[in-house]
Each structure stands twice: as structure tokens, then as C-alpha cells.
Design a protein around this motif. Structure first.
Motif, PDB file in Angstrom:
ATOM      1  N   UNK A  48       0.835  -1.203   0.000  1.00 32.96           N
ATOM      2  CA  UNK A  48       0.000   0.000   0.000  1.00 32.96           C
ATOM      3  C   UNK A  48       0.873   1.257   0.000  1.00 32.96           C
ATOM      4  N   UNK A  49       1.941   1.260   0.783  1.00 34.59           N
ATOM      5  CA  UNK A  49       2.858   2.402   0.799  1.00 34.59           C
ATOM      6  C   UNK A  49       3.555   2.563  -0.553  1.00 34.59           C
ATOM      7  N   UNK A  50       3.934   1.452  -1.175  1.00 33.85           N
ATOM      8  CA  UNK A  50       4.578   1.495  -2.483  1.00 33.85           C
ATOM      9  C   UNK A  50       3.631   2.078  -3.527  1.00 33.85           C
ATOM     10  N   UNK A  51       2.357   1.653  -3.497  1.00 31.20           N
ATOM     11  CA  UNK A  51       1.367   2.168  -4.449  1.00 31.20           C
ATOM     12  C   UNK A  51       1.153   3.672  -4.255  1.00 31.20           C
ATOM     13  N   UNK A  52       1.158   4.121  -3.016  1.00 33.96           N
ATOM     14  CA  UNK A  52       0.979   5.558  -2.739  1.00 33.96           C
ATOM     15  C   UNK A  52       2.160   6.371  -3.247  1.00 33.96           C
ATOM     16  N   UNK A  53       3.322   5.782  -3.305  1.00 36.60           N
ATOM     17  CA  UNK A  53       4.518   6.484  -3.741  1.00 36.60           C
ATOM     18  C   UNK A  53       4.677   6.566  -5.249  1.00 36.60           C
ATOM     19  N   UNK A  54       3.867   5.849  -6.004  1.00 36.90           N
ATOM     20  CA  UNK A  54       3.982   5.880  -7.456  1.00 36.90           C
ATOM     21  C   UNK A  54       3.462   7.206  -8.009  1.00 36.90           C
ATOM     22  N   UNK A  55       4.102   7.681  -9.081  1.00 37.39           N
ATOM     23  CA  UNK A  55       3.641   8.910  -9.708  1.00 37.39           C
ATOM     24  C   UNK A  55       2.302   8.687 -10.414  1.00 37.39           C
ATOM     25  N   UNK A  56       2.200   7.592 -11.138  1.00 37.16           N
ATOM     26  CA  UNK A  56       0.977   7.275 -11.880  1.00 37.16           C
ATOM     27  C   UNK A  56       0.369   5.995 -11.328  1.00 37.16           C
ATOM     28  N   UNK A  57      -0.923   5.986 -11.220  1.00 36.34           N
ATOM     29  CA  UNK A  57      -1.612   4.794 -10.755  1.00 36.34           C
ATOM     30  C   UNK A  57      -1.497   3.698 -11.816  1.00 36.34           C
ATOM     31  N   UNK A  58      -1.451   2.441 -11.404  1.00 37.98           N
ATOM     32  CA  UNK A  58      -1.377   1.346 -12.383  1.00 37.98           C
ATOM     33  C   UNK A  58      -2.562   1.349 -13.358  1.00 37.98           C
ATOM     34  N   UNK A  59      -3.747   1.753 -12.911  1.00 44.26           N
ATOM     35  CA  UNK A  59      -4.891   1.790 -13.832  1.00 44.26           C
ATOM     36  C   UNK A  59      -4.679   2.852 -14.903  1.00 44.26           C
ATOM     37  N   UNK A  60      -4.087   3.987 -14.547  1.00 40.71           N
ATOM     38  CA  UNK A  60      -3.818   5.035 -15.532  1.00 40.71           C
ATOM     39  C   UNK A  60      -2.776   4.557 -16.539  1.00 40.71           C
ATOM     40  N   UNK A  61      -1.752   3.871 -16.056  1.00 42.52           N
ATOM     41  CA  UNK A  61      -0.717   3.344 -16.946  1.00 42.52           C
ATOM     42  C   UNK A  61      -1.334   2.316 -17.900  1.00 42.52           C
ATOM     43  N   UNK A  62      -2.187   1.452 -17.376  1.00 41.29           N
ATOM     44  CA  UNK A  62      -2.830   0.436 -18.209  1.00 41.29           C
ATOM     45  C   UNK A  62      -3.762   1.070 -19.240  1.00 41.29           C
ATOM     46  N   UNK A  63      -4.511   2.076 -18.839  1.00 40.55           N
ATOM     47  CA  UNK A  63      -5.403   2.756 -19.777  1.00 40.55           C
ATOM     48  C   UNK A  63      -4.615   3.442 -20.881  1.00 40.55           C
ATOM     49  N   UNK A  64      -3.503   4.077 -20.532  1.00 44.50           N
ATOM     50  CA  UNK A  64      -2.677   4.740 -21.535  1.00 44.50           C
ATOM     51  C   UNK A  64      -2.088   3.715 -22.499  1.00 44.50           C
ATOM     52  N   UNK A  65      -1.611   2.593 -21.975  1.00 44.79           N
ATOM     53  CA  UNK A  65      -1.040   1.548 -22.827  1.00 44.79           C
ATOM     54  C   UNK A  65      -2.107   0.969 -23.753  1.00 44.79           C
ATOM     55  N   UNK A  66      -3.324   0.779 -23.243  1.00 42.09           N
ATOM     56  CA  UNK A  66      -4.405   0.267 -24.077  1.00 42.09           C
ATOM     57  C   UNK A  66      -4.751   1.256 -25.184  1.00 42.09           C
ATOM     58  N   UNK A  67      -4.791   2.536 -24.850  1.00 43.86           N
ATOM     59  CA  UNK A  67      -5.072   3.561 -25.847  1.00 43.86           C
ATOM     60  C   UNK A  67      -3.981   3.568 -26.927  1.00 43.86           C
ATOM     61  N   UNK A  68      -2.727   3.496 -26.514  1.00 42.87           N
ATOM     62  CA  UNK A  68      -1.624   3.480 -27.470  1.00 42.87           C
ATOM     63  C   UNK A  68      -1.683   2.236 -28.355  1.00 42.87           C
ATOM     64  N   UNK A  69      -2.058   1.103 -27.781  1.00 40.98           N
ATOM     65  CA  UNK A  69      -2.176  -0.125 -28.565  1.00 40.98           C
ATOM     66  C   UNK A  69      -3.304  -0.008 -29.590  1.00 40.98           C
ATOM     67  N   UNK A  70      -4.418   0.610 -29.186  1.00 37.63           N
ATOM     68  CA  UNK A  70      -5.524   0.798 -30.139  1.00 37.63           C
ATOM     69  C   UNK A  70      -5.124   1.731 -31.273  1.00 37.63           C
ATOM     70  N   UNK A  71      -4.428   2.816 -30.938  1.00 34.57           N
ATOM     71  CA  UNK A  71      -3.980   3.758 -31.969  1.00 34.57           C
ATOM     72  C   UNK A  71      -3.014   3.065 -32.928  1.00 34.57           C
ATOM     73  N   UNK A  72      -2.079   2.294 -32.385  1.00 34.03           N
ATOM     74  CA  UNK A  72      -1.118   1.577 -33.228  1.00 34.03           C
ATOM     75  C   UNK A  72      -1.824   0.538 -34.098  1.00 34.03           C
ATOM     76  N   UNK A  73      -2.789  -0.138 -33.534  1.00 36.21           N
ATOM     77  CA  UNK A  73      -3.542  -1.136 -34.299  1.00 36.21           C
ATOM     78  C   UNK A  73      -4.318  -0.482 -35.437  1.00 36.21           C
ATOM     79  N   UNK A  74      -4.956   0.636 -35.151  1.00 38.57           N
ATOM     80  CA  UNK A  74      -5.707   1.356 -36.189  1.00 38.57           C
ATOM     81  C   UNK A  74      -4.766   1.861 -37.274  1.00 38.57           C
ATOM     82  N   UNK A  75      -3.615   2.386 -36.876  1.00 36.48           N
ATOM     83  CA  UNK A  75      -2.646   2.872 -37.862  1.00 36.48           C
ATOM     84  C   UNK A  75      -2.141   1.727 -38.738  1.00 36.48           C
TER      85      UNK A  75
END
Length: 88
Positions: A48-75
Motif C-alpha cells: 500500500x505504501x509502495x502504491x501511494x509512492x507511485x507517480x501514476x496509478x497502475x490503472x492510468x498506466x494500463x489505460x494509456x497503454x491500451x489507448x496506445x495499442x488501439x492507436x497503433x492497431x488502427x494505424x
């Protein structure tokens, strides 16, 4: 035959020794469970302390990666369609 021993088909069991072993086993099991609980709590708190210390939440990182994968797939799909002249 002593009063703390019983005989079962020639197999003699010392009841006081058996009871003492059972009690010690029970105490050891309780101590082991308490130790395992303490380890789990310590790991949960550290996580819990480690998660609080992260700059970006894991869900935000996952959402960004999914968005980038969709953009790359469409391209890639658009490039393939342009190369092969597919109407779809």
C-alpha cells in the motif's frame, strides 16, 4: 498396566504423552497462524505504501497503454488497407 496407558490390540498408547503432544501441536499451530498473519499484514502495508509512492496509478498506466495499442492497431490497419487497396 498403568492408568495413563491404554491397550488396543497390543498397541500401547501413553495418553498423557499423546495429550501433551496434541496441546503443543495446537499451540504451535496458533503461533504459526499468528506469524503468517503478521507477515501478510506487513506485506500488505508495504504494498500500500509502495502504491501511494507511485507517480501514476497502475490503472492510468494500463489505460494509456491500451489507448496506445488501439492507436497503433488502427494505424497498422489503415496502412495495410492503403497498401492492398481493400475497401473495408
Amino acid at each position: 498396566m498403568a492408568t495413563n496407558e491404554s491397550e488396543f490390540s497390543g498397541f500401547r498408547v501413553n495418553r498423557s504423552l499423546l495429550a501433551g503432544g496434541a496441546v503443543l501441536t495446537g499451540i504451535g499451530s496458533l503461533l504459526g497462524a499468528a506469524g503468517a498473519t503478521m507477515v501478510c499484514v506487513a506485506l500488505a502495508m508495504a504494498g500500500r505504501d509502495w502504491m501511494r509512492g507511485l507517480e501514476n496509478r497502475p490503472t492510468a498506466v494500463a489505460q494509456r497503454a491500451l489507448h496506445e495499442a488501439r492507436v497503433a492497431s488502427t494505424a497498422g490497419w489503415e496502412a495495410w488497407r492503403a497498401e492492398h487497396g481493400s475497401p473495408n
